[in-house]
Design an enzyme around this catalytic site. Structure first.
Site, PDB file in Angstrom:
ATOM      1  N   ALA A  10      82.932  84.668  72.171  1.00 25.72           N
ATOM      2  CA  ALA A  10      83.466  85.942  72.658  1.00 25.72           C
ATOM      3  C   ALA A  10      82.377  86.994  72.538  1.00 25.72           C
ATOM      4  CB  ALA A  10      84.693  86.350  71.848  1.00 25.72           C
ATOM      5  N   GLY A  11      81.845  87.404  73.673  1.00 23.34           N
ATOM      6  CA  GLY A  11      80.746  88.356  73.700  1.00 23.34           C
ATOM      7  C   GLY A  11      79.465  87.682  74.152  1.00 23.34           C
ATOM      8  N   THR A  14      73.333  90.465  74.084  1.00 26.95           N
ATOM      9  CA  THR A  14      72.018  89.958  73.662  1.00 26.95           C
ATOM     10  C   THR A  14      72.152  88.757  72.738  1.00 26.95           C
ATOM     11  OG1 THR A  14      71.087  92.182  73.852  1.00 26.95           O
ATOM     12  CG2 THR A  14      69.861  90.578  72.548  1.00 26.95           C
ATOM     13  N   GLY A  16      75.019  86.889  72.026  1.00 20.61           N
ATOM     14  CA  GLY A  16      75.809  85.813  72.617  1.00 20.61           C
ATOM     15  C   GLY A  16      75.019  85.004  73.633  1.00 20.61           C
ATOM     16  N   SER A  17      74.229  85.691  74.440  1.00 22.56           N
ATOM     17  CA  SER A  17      73.407  84.989  75.436  1.00 22.56           C
ATOM     18  C   SER A  17      72.326  84.149  74.759  1.00 22.56           C
ATOM     19  CB  SER A  17      72.773  85.992  76.394  1.00 22.56           C
ATOM     20  OG  SER A  17      73.765  86.652  77.164  1.00 22.56           O
ATOM     21  N   GLU A 131      76.903  84.622  58.224  1.00 23.68           N
ATOM     22  CA  GLU A 131      75.509  84.813  57.823  1.00 23.68           C
ATOM     23  C   GLU A 131      74.822  85.917  58.617  1.00 23.68           C
ATOM     24  OE1 GLU A 131      72.835  84.784  55.525  1.00 23.68           O
ATOM     25  OE2 GLU A 131      73.630  82.758  55.269  1.00 23.68           O
ATOM     26  N   VAL A 134      74.742  90.219  57.874  1.00 23.12           N
ATOM     27  CA  VAL A 134      73.905  90.947  56.917  1.00 23.12           C
ATOM     28  C   VAL A 134      72.466  90.445  57.015  1.00 23.12           C
ATOM     29  CG1 VAL A 134      73.519  91.533  54.501  1.00 23.12           C
ATOM     30  CG2 VAL A 134      75.856  91.239  55.348  1.00 23.12           C
ATOM     31  N   GLU A 192      69.575 102.673  68.954  1.00 20.71           N
ATOM     32  CA  GLU A 192      70.532 102.916  70.021  1.00 20.71           C
ATOM     33  C   GLU A 192      70.323 104.320  70.607  1.00 20.71           C
ATOM     34  OE1 GLU A 192      72.587 100.668  71.063  1.00 20.71           O
ATOM     35  OE2 GLU A 192      72.375  99.186  69.454  1.00 20.71           O
ATOM     36  N   LYS A 207      76.792  96.607  55.253  1.00 22.65           N
ATOM     37  CA  LYS A 207      76.163  95.365  54.800  1.00 22.65           C
ATOM     38  C   LYS A 207      76.151  95.280  53.275  1.00 22.65           C
ATOM     39  CE  LYS A 207      73.235  95.314  58.921  1.00 22.65           C
ATOM     40  NZ  LYS A 207      71.883  95.604  59.462  1.00 22.65           N
TER      41      LYS A 207
END
Length: 440
Positions: A10-11, A14, A16-17, A131, A134, A192, A207
């Site tokens: 899901a997603g 950057t 996920g691809s 994993e 963080v 961002e 984190k």
């Protein structure tokens, strides 16, 4: 060979691809290592028609990630949407309730709902792996949850945000101001368009709260983290730190005391010779201090598609290697029901002391007044230095630098408040903690 492990992602941004490409291009290698194939059978993302550079032929598409989590023919639900609430939370909850393992990189969701999700995973006999949530590609979660079993952790600290570390590194190395370095970070994609979450310390706080739970066996308490960002760090602070033998880093620090747990995120001066002072750019680093092991420092890529996808893939591979009937390790290191309620530590002396920078009027009695206010609050000074005016100017405010011995935050703030009341300050005082660290 055991039946393939079927996963849904899901997603497809950057991370996920990058994960999709890693699994599909390393199909045979993963099968050999894990003893079974890993197959992507379902995906969900915002746009079905976006060109991602790979084909989704043969993969079931879901517009609704919650429906995919609940209904798709998958064994593992990989949540890479982000955000502390829905749809990420609803989808992860649905997957766990349906008896599917969940892998996520979502620190915001875990910081707010990690204990509840861990309980749900345990009650349904599935794994919640995170994993990548963080320190990006650094395997700190696995180290704390598995490799350090039996150790009692006293303190954990580190650089947990690559954006802030990049900005502070550029300021120090290239003698640039904060605004210029931030703009460069945005241009390079390290920050961002709205960088507030990073530079104000909130990302690090999320984190840190997860690491604190793993380190000390407490419930996650993100709202109990004291947070300062780096927006007030000036090039003058960078120069002063350098002259005193320090580097400035944004650190997340958690430690166990006799009265509870202390969690804090703030700009920190660390000795130039320390290992963590050498961590530059977008790199992250985490140091764990434990009774049996001693000190362990882990450093590496803290963000980016490939680094994060690497951590996610490691979590998926761990699930692929497990077998039916295998006893799963609790998500937060111990059963969620046995996590202790978080107890905030009482105020104690900060061992490393404080750096205090004051811009003062050039008139008689100022030094004596500053020293008196410090003494009145029980603060012992290691040094007090008057810095030359920039460019050799003959007049204007002068900068006075104080370095204290161990003392409390409340005493420092009280003394600074008293100094402000004397009327000879120009601008706001700068107060930065000095952290005790391991020398390189």
């Amino acid at each position: 060979m055991t039946d393939a492990l079927k996963i849904g992602i899901a997603g497809l941004g950057t991370v996920g691809s990058a994960l999709f490409r890693a699994i599909t291009t390393r199909h045979n290698m993963l099968a050999d290592i894990c003893g079974r194939e890993i197959v992507i059978t379902a995906v969900s993302a915002r746009s079905r028609n976006r060109d991602r550079g790979f084909s989704l032929d043969g993969v079931n598409w879901y517009d609704d990630p919650v429906a995919m989590a609940r209904e798709a023919d998958i064994d593992v639900f990989v949540e890479l949407m982000g955000g502390e609430g829905d749809p990420a939370l609803a989808a992860a909850t649905a997957a766990l309730a349906a008896g599917r393992h969940v892998v996520t990189a979502n620190k915001a969701m875990l910081a707010r709902h990690g204990v509840e999700l861990a309980k749900l995973a345990e009650s349904n006999g599935v794994l919640l792996n995170f994993e990548a949530a963080v320190a990006g590609g650094i395997p700190v979660i696995k180290a704390m949850r598995e490799s350090l079993t039996g150790n009692s952790v006293q303190r954990i600290y580190g650089i947990l945000n690559g954006t802030c570390n990049y900005i502070l590194t550029r300021m120090q190395r290239d003698n640039l101001g904060f605004a210029e370095c931030l703009a460069e970070a945005q241009r390079l994609g390290y920050a961002e368009a709205d960088p507030a979450f990073d530079i104000e310390g909130n990302d690090t706080a999320h984190k840190l709260s997860i690491l604190t739970s793993l380190a000390f066996g407490t419930q996650i308490a993100a709202d109990e983290v004291y947070v300062e960002g780096i927006t007030n760090i000036s090039i003058d602070d960078i120069h002063a730190a350098d002259e005193l033998g320090y580097r400035i880093k944004l650190l997340g620090v958690a430690l166990k005391t006799g009265t509870g747990i202390e969690q804090r995120v703030h700009p920190t001066m660390v000795p130039k010779g320390s290992m963590i002072a050498q961590v530059e750019g977008v790199t992250n680093a985490v140091t764990i201090e434990a009774d049996i092991l001693g000190e362990l420092m882990l450093s590496g890529p803290g963000a980016g598609g490939d680094a994060t996808a690497s951590a996610v893939l490691g979590d998926v591979a761990d699930i692929a290697k497990s077998r039916p009937g295998h006893q799963h390790a609790p998500a937060l290191g111990r059963p969620a029901a046995k996590l202790e309620p978080y107890q905030r530590a009482q105020i104690q002396s900060h061992e490393g002391g404080y750096f205090i920078s004051l811009k003062v009027d050039d008139r008689a009695g100022v030094f004596a007044s500053i020293a008196t206010k410090m003494a009145d609050n029980g603060i012992s000074l290691e040094s007090i230095v008057q810095r030359a005016r920039p460019g050799g100017a003959a007049d204007g405010p002068q900068t006075v630098i104080l370095v204290t011995h161990a003392t409390t935050e409340s005493k420092v703030r009280s003394a600074v408040g008293a100094i402000k009341g004397e009327g000879y300050l120009s601008g706001e005082p700068q107060v930065i903690r000095i952290e005790r660290t391991r020398e390189g």
